[in-house]
Structure formats: C-alpha cells, structure tokens
Write an enzyme that holds these catalytic residues in place. Structure first.
Site, PDB file in Angstrom:
ATOM      1  N   TYR A  59     -39.770  25.612   8.680  1.00 54.14           N
ATOM      2  CA  TYR A  59     -39.126  24.304   8.122  1.00 54.14           C
ATOM      3  C   TYR A  59     -37.725  24.311   7.775  1.00 54.14           C
ATOM      4  O   TYR A  59     -37.531  24.800   6.411  1.00 54.14           O
ATOM      5  CB  TYR A  59     -40.083  23.928   6.917  1.00 54.14           C
ATOM      6  CG  TYR A  59     -41.590  23.509   7.456  1.00 54.14           C
ATOM      7  CD1 TYR A  59     -41.890  23.351   8.403  1.00 54.14           C
ATOM      8  CD2 TYR A  59     -42.261  23.171   5.972  1.00 54.14           C
ATOM      9  CE1 TYR A  59     -43.350  22.925   8.724  1.00 54.14           C
ATOM     10  CE2 TYR A  59     -43.890  22.648   6.547  1.00 54.14           C
ATOM     11  CZ  TYR A  59     -44.085  22.756   7.731  1.00 54.14           C
ATOM     12  OH  TYR A  59     -45.314  22.285   7.992  1.00 54.14           O
ATOM     13  N   PRO A 214     -50.455  13.491   6.882  1.00 51.71           N
ATOM     14  CA  PRO A 214     -51.118  12.442   6.358  1.00 51.71           C
ATOM     15  C   PRO A 214     -51.081  11.062   6.308  1.00 51.71           C
ATOM     16  O   PRO A 214     -51.889  10.222   6.165  1.00 51.71           O
ATOM     17  CB  PRO A 214     -51.599  12.856   5.025  1.00 51.71           C
ATOM     18  CG  PRO A 214     -50.088  13.563   4.621  1.00 51.71           C
ATOM     19  CD  PRO A 214     -49.970  14.276   6.156  1.00 51.71           C
ATOM     20  N   LEU A 215     -49.680  10.875   6.498  1.00 47.66           N
ATOM     21  CA  LEU A 215     -49.396   9.322   6.685  1.00 47.66           C
ATOM     22  C   LEU A 215     -48.939   9.077   7.985  1.00 47.66           C
ATOM     23  O   LEU A 215     -47.905   8.143   8.260  1.00 47.66           O
ATOM     24  CB  LEU A 215     -47.915   8.996   5.663  1.00 47.66           C
ATOM     25  CG  LEU A 215     -48.398   9.061   4.007  1.00 47.66           C
ATOM     26  CD1 LEU A 215     -47.608   9.015   3.097  1.00 47.66           C
ATOM     27  CD2 LEU A 215     -49.678   8.235   3.791  1.00 47.66           C
ATOM     28  N   GLY A 216     -49.352   9.701   9.088  1.00 50.73           N
ATOM     29  CA  GLY A 216     -48.679   9.368  10.379  1.00 50.73           C
ATOM     30  C   GLY A 216     -47.761  10.244  11.070  1.00 50.73           C
ATOM     31  O   GLY A 216     -47.511  10.194  12.257  1.00 50.73           O
ATOM     32  N   GLY A 217     -46.576  10.798  10.088  1.00 53.00           N
ATOM     33  CA  GLY A 217     -45.592  11.574  10.659  1.00 53.00           C
ATOM     34  C   GLY A 217     -44.764  10.721  11.486  1.00 53.00           C
ATOM     35  O   GLY A 217     -44.038  11.463  12.181  1.00 53.00           O
ATOM     36  N   LEU A 222     -49.511   2.965  10.477  1.00 56.40           N
ATOM     37  CA  LEU A 222     -50.653   2.620   9.607  1.00 56.40           C
ATOM     38  C   LEU A 222     -50.821   1.382   9.164  1.00 56.40           C
ATOM     39  O   LEU A 222     -51.763   0.934   8.793  1.00 56.40           O
ATOM     40  CB  LEU A 222     -50.285   3.517   8.322  1.00 56.40           C
ATOM     41  CG  LEU A 222     -50.290   5.082   8.381  1.00 56.40           C
ATOM     42  CD1 LEU A 222     -50.217   5.830   7.243  1.00 56.40           C
ATOM     43  CD2 LEU A 222     -51.733   5.798   8.946  1.00 56.40           C
TER      44      LEU A 222
END
Length: 285
Positions: A59, A214-217, A222
């Site tokens: 990262y 977790p939020l769609g990336g 969403l």
C-alpha cells in the site's frame, strides 16, 4: 449483536476497524497524499476506539514516497497494547510500480520480513495469504505450498494468526488441513453479496470474515432506493448504512473502511452505533 470479536479466539477487537490502503494515495498507486494527514487519521482512529488496522507493505503511493506501513509506525509506535495490525502477502511490487501475484512459496518470507521491519514489530498479529487479483483465481488452484510456508513462519513465532484473501471454499478447506485460519478477506458489500455461502462457512467455524472494499471501492454504486430509504430513516449516510448492514450480516463480519480524510473517518466510525431494525434489514434484503 456484539460490537466485539475475538480474532483467532484470543485477540479481542472492535468489529469496526480501519483499512490503510487509502492513506498513501486515494487511488491505488496514484499521487501521494499528505503524510501528516495520514498520521493524523491513524491517531484519531485509535482515539475513536479502532483497534484493528488492516494494511499491506504494497500500500504505497505511485512514486513510493508515502507508505501505509511507515505511516502506521510513525503515528502509533509504540503501539497500544490492544491494537491488532493485520497485513497481507502475495502481491509484490514490480519495477514499473505495478503488482504481480506471487506463486512461489519462497517469495513469501521476504514479504513477511518486509512487513515486520516496516511496522517495527517482532511478530505480526495476522497475515493473510492473498492470491490472484480482484477476481478470485480459478477453481483448482492450490494454496497449500504457500500456506505451508506461512504456517512454518507461524511456528517460528513470526506470525500469530493466519488468514486467506480472495479465495473460495475449496481454498479455505485446503488451508485448514494445514493450520488454523483466523480470518478470510474477500470482496463483499451491500451491493455485492455473491459470497454468502463462504460467509456462512466462516460463521460456522468462528472465522472472521473481513470484506475488502466494504463501501464498493469505487467499483460499485451503493446508492439505491432501498439503502437510501433506510439511510433517511436513521438520518444517516448511505455509506454508514452499508457498514451497519455488514456488521448486521453475521457476528463474524468485520468492517475495515479506509479513508485518508478525518471527516470521512468520523462518519465511518459513527456507523458502529447504528442499530438496524428488522424492518431495515427487510428493506435491505
């Protein structure tokens, strides 16, 4: 439903954690973000009760000047006694700044050692074996030799718990014949629910299920009528409801939303206090 989970049966963590991918850059290997802001986000996350941080040595910003592991060490070392840092190995940076999937088990040791060094620890709390890219690898690909290498490093005391990322049920079953699996990290969120069978298997075995993106990336939208309706009912944002839904999906789901913004961090962590009703869950089904 409890807000806590015992990772591997012995590490108590808040089920709403933090993903470090967006600290160095907003887009994978994109322009570098301000490192001081990243350090401030990490310190504030811990102040808000986050004690599970998910990271990786790969990262980094596109120019490799800002690294998530370095920010974590600079901001939080010496680490709080209850802080659990999870990392992943498998992908390795290429000379052009891209990533390649590691398939040779011998390549995993230097990747583990890199995480030990950059995080400044003698033992890693949780190491995922990450395989493939965004899409899961085809059925039939064995993880045995690579997982055996990580299991050997666990026996040496370099790793406390082992996990798997981007896998299917066969990979999980194969790995569990070699060593205990504490966590699975797969692509799953409110708009992508095709991994429910593996989630159920993790729940049955007491294995943490930790969705990446977790939020769609940025890959999924969403915003739909159902989730917006529930968000309005709770005077909340759509991302907050998406996180609350993940936590309500199973007692073994852990959410690790990532951000490089203090404002978004506050918004994400506030989702942990949202309790969805049966009506909400029905609307979101």
């Amino acid at each position: 439903m409890s807000s806590d989970f015992r990772l591997g049966g012995d590490l108590p963590i808040n089920r709403l954690g933090f993903g470090a991918m967006r600290l160095p850059t907003n887009s994978f290997h994109g322009p570098a973000r301000d490192p001081e802001t990243g350090r401030a986000v990490l310190r504030r996350a811990v102040e808000l009760g986050v004690n599970h941080i998910d990271t990786a040595a790969f990262y980094v910003s596109g120019d490799a000047t800002v690294r998530a592991n370095s920010l974590i060490r600079e901001a939080l070392h010496p680490y709080p006694a209850d802080l659990v840092i999870a990392t992943k190995v498998g992908p390795a940076r290429t000379p052009d700044g891209g990533l390649s999937a590691t398939t040779d088990p011998a390549d995993l040791r230097p990747l583990v050692e890199e995480n030990l060094e950059t995080l400044g620890v003698d033992r890693l709390d949780l190491v995922y074996l990450r395989i493939g890219g965004i899409q899961p690898p085809p059925n039939g690909e064995s993880v045995a030799e690579r997982f055996e290498m990580l299991a050997a490093m666990r026996e040496e005391g370099l790793i406390r718990h082992l996990g798997l990322s981007n896998i299917n049920a066969d990979h999980l079953a194969e790995a569990r014949t070699i060593a205990p699996v504490a966590a699975v990290q797969n692509h799953f969120h409110a708009a992508k629910r095709d991994d429910t069978e593996l989630l159920a298997a993790c729940e049955e075995a007491g294995i943490a299920y930790v969705p990446f993106f977790p939020l769609g990336g940025g890959l999924s939208d969403l915003n739909g009528d159902r989730i917006t309706k529930v968000a309005d009912r709770h005077d909340a944002t759509v991302p907050q409801i998406a996180l609350a839904w993940l936590l309500a999906s199973s007692p073994v789901t852990l959410a690790i939303p990532g951000t490089g913004s203090l404002a978004h961090l506050e918004e994400n962590t506030a989702a942990g206090s949202i309790v969805l009703t049966l009506e909400d869950l029905s609307d979101l089904a």
